[in-house]
Design a protein around this motif. Sequence first.
Motif, short mmCIF file in Angstrom:
data_model
loop_
_atom_site.label_atom_id
_atom_site.label_comp_id
_atom_site.label_asym_id
_atom_site.label_seq_id
_atom_site.Cartn_x
_atom_site.Cartn_y
_atom_site.Cartn_z
N VAL A 199 35.27 50.68 36.53
CA VAL A 199 34.57 50.81 35.24
C VAL A 199 33.12 50.36 35.38
CG1 VAL A 199 34.45 49.92 32.87
CG2 VAL A 199 36.67 50.58 33.86
N TYR A 200 32.91 49.24 36.07
CA TYR A 200 31.55 48.72 36.26
C TYR A 200 30.71 49.69 37.09
CZ TYR A 200 27.75 45.68 37.80
OH TYR A 200 26.52 45.15 38.07
N MET A 201 31.30 50.22 38.16
CA MET A 201 30.57 51.15 39.01
C MET A 201 30.22 52.43 38.27
SD MET A 201 32.74 50.60 42.52
CE MET A 201 32.09 52.03 43.33
N ALA A 202 31.13 52.91 37.44
CA ALA A 202 30.90 54.17 36.71
C ALA A 202 29.67 54.08 35.82
CB ALA A 202 32.13 54.52 35.88
N ARG A 203 29.37 52.88 35.34
CA ARG A 203 28.21 52.70 34.46
C ARG A 203 26.89 52.74 35.23
NH1 ARG A 203 29.34 47.11 32.15
NH2 ARG A 203 27.18 47.33 31.52
N HIS A 204 26.96 52.58 36.56
CA HIS A 204 25.72 52.45 37.34
C HIS A 204 25.55 53.53 38.42
CE1 HIS A 204 24.80 48.56 35.53
NE2 HIS A 204 26.09 48.26 35.66
N LYS B 299 26.03 42.54 43.34
CA LYS B 299 26.93 41.94 42.36
C LYS B 299 28.39 42.25 42.68
CE LYS B 299 23.59 41.90 38.56
NZ LYS B 299 23.19 42.54 37.29
N LEU B 300 28.65 43.47 43.12
CA LEU B 300 30.02 43.85 43.50
C LEU B 300 30.50 43.01 44.68
CD1 LEU B 300 29.93 47.74 43.17
CD2 LEU B 300 31.35 46.16 41.83
N ASN B 301 29.61 42.80 45.63
CA ASN B 301 29.98 42.00 46.81
C ASN B 301 30.32 40.57 46.42
OD1 ASN B 301 29.81 42.70 49.88
ND2 ASN B 301 29.20 40.55 49.71
N ILE B 302 29.51 40.00 45.52
CA ILE B 302 29.79 38.64 45.02
C ILE B 302 31.11 38.64 44.25
CG2 ILE B 302 29.01 36.85 43.41
CD1 ILE B 302 27.46 36.89 46.05
N ALA B 303 31.35 39.69 43.47
CA ALA B 303 32.61 39.78 42.70
C ALA B 303 33.82 39.79 43.64
CB ALA B 303 32.60 41.03 41.82
N TRP B 304 33.73 40.54 44.74
CA TRP B 304 34.84 40.55 45.71
C TRP B 304 35.01 39.18 46.35
CZ3 TRP B 304 38.87 43.52 46.53
CH2 TRP B 304 38.86 44.83 46.05
N THR B 305 33.92 38.51 46.64
CA THR B 305 34.00 37.16 47.20
C THR B 305 34.73 36.23 46.25
OG1 THR B 305 31.89 37.50 48.38
CG2 THR B 305 32.64 35.22 48.09
N ILE B 306 34.34 36.25 44.99
CA ILE B 306 34.99 35.40 43.98
C ILE B 306 36.45 35.78 43.81
CG2 ILE B 306 35.01 34.80 41.52
CD1 ILE B 306 31.90 35.12 41.62
N PHE B 307 36.73 37.08 43.81
CA PHE B 307 38.12 37.54 43.67
C PHE B 307 38.99 36.99 44.80
CE2 PHE B 307 41.39 40.58 45.03
CZ PHE B 307 42.22 40.52 43.92
N PHE B 308 38.52 37.07 46.03
CA PHE B 308 39.33 36.59 47.15
C PHE B 308 39.49 35.07 47.11
CE2 PHE B 308 38.30 40.71 49.39
CZ PHE B 308 39.62 41.14 49.44
N ILE B 309 38.47 34.35 46.71
CA ILE B 309 38.60 32.89 46.57
C ILE B 309 39.65 32.57 45.51
CG2 ILE B 309 37.43 30.78 45.81
CD1 ILE B 309 34.85 31.96 47.05
N MET C 56 40.39 46.12 40.73
CA MET C 56 39.84 47.40 41.18
C MET C 56 39.53 48.32 39.99
SD MET C 56 41.98 48.08 44.67
CE MET C 56 41.02 49.49 45.19
N ILE C 57 40.36 48.26 38.94
CA ILE C 57 40.06 49.04 37.74
C ILE C 57 38.77 48.54 37.10
CG2 ILE C 57 40.82 49.52 35.37
CD1 ILE C 57 43.72 49.56 36.47
N ALA C 58 38.63 47.22 37.00
CA ALA C 58 37.41 46.65 36.42
C ALA C 58 36.19 47.04 37.27
CB ALA C 58 37.53 45.13 36.33
N GLN C 59 36.36 47.01 38.59
CA GLN C 59 35.27 47.41 39.49
C GLN C 59 34.90 48.87 39.26
OE1 GLN C 59 34.74 46.97 44.16
NE2 GLN C 59 36.13 48.64 43.67
#
Length: 198
Positions: free
Chosen positions: A181-186, A133-143, A176-179
């Motif tokens: 926060v998301y990572m901290a939960r998992h 999911k993080l990888n997809i999020a980075w893909t969407i972010f760069f697009i 990166m802050i949102a990432q």
Amino acid sequence: MKQFIDFIPLILFFIVFKLDPRTVDLLGYSFQLGGIFSATEVLIASSLLVYGALWIKQKRLERNQVITLVACLFFGGLTIAFHSETFLKWKAPIVNWIFALIFLGSLFVAGKTPLIKRMMGHAINLPDAVWYKLNIAWTIFFIFSGAANLFVAFTFPSIWVDFKVFGSLAMTIVFMIAQGVYMARHIQEPPKQENKED
């Protein structure tokens, strides 16, 4: 800290761009400072200095640094050669879209391990589904980042440099802050290794 080193040439570009055009004499040579073309020259020179210094220190450059440097030389060179800022306006969108392709492509090649896991997996233990999911999020972010840069550059030409520097930086920090926060939960505890005595 390493990510902010990459912003040094961009900040110098912004400073020179904002200067009122003036002639500067240095070591017996006269230079024009101020405006897009001298700022582009400073961008190219400072990129070569920053990445050259990193290469000397580390004996290598990361893939994203190589892509950024090549794009800077290519689009900056075309901007100066043809005296048209249009080429430079395409740099940020294309670089962002290249990064998006690299992140997306990592899901289909090289063992199908998400690029973000290869970059951060040594330091953080996350479930595979979260890495995906993080990888997809980075893909969407760069697009999105590429599209935003392109839209502003050609729709609001009076502020495109401001957006290129501060808008892109702000978007990156928020993402990166949102990432984080998301990572901290998992985050998972690494498996404990038992010491076995022979």
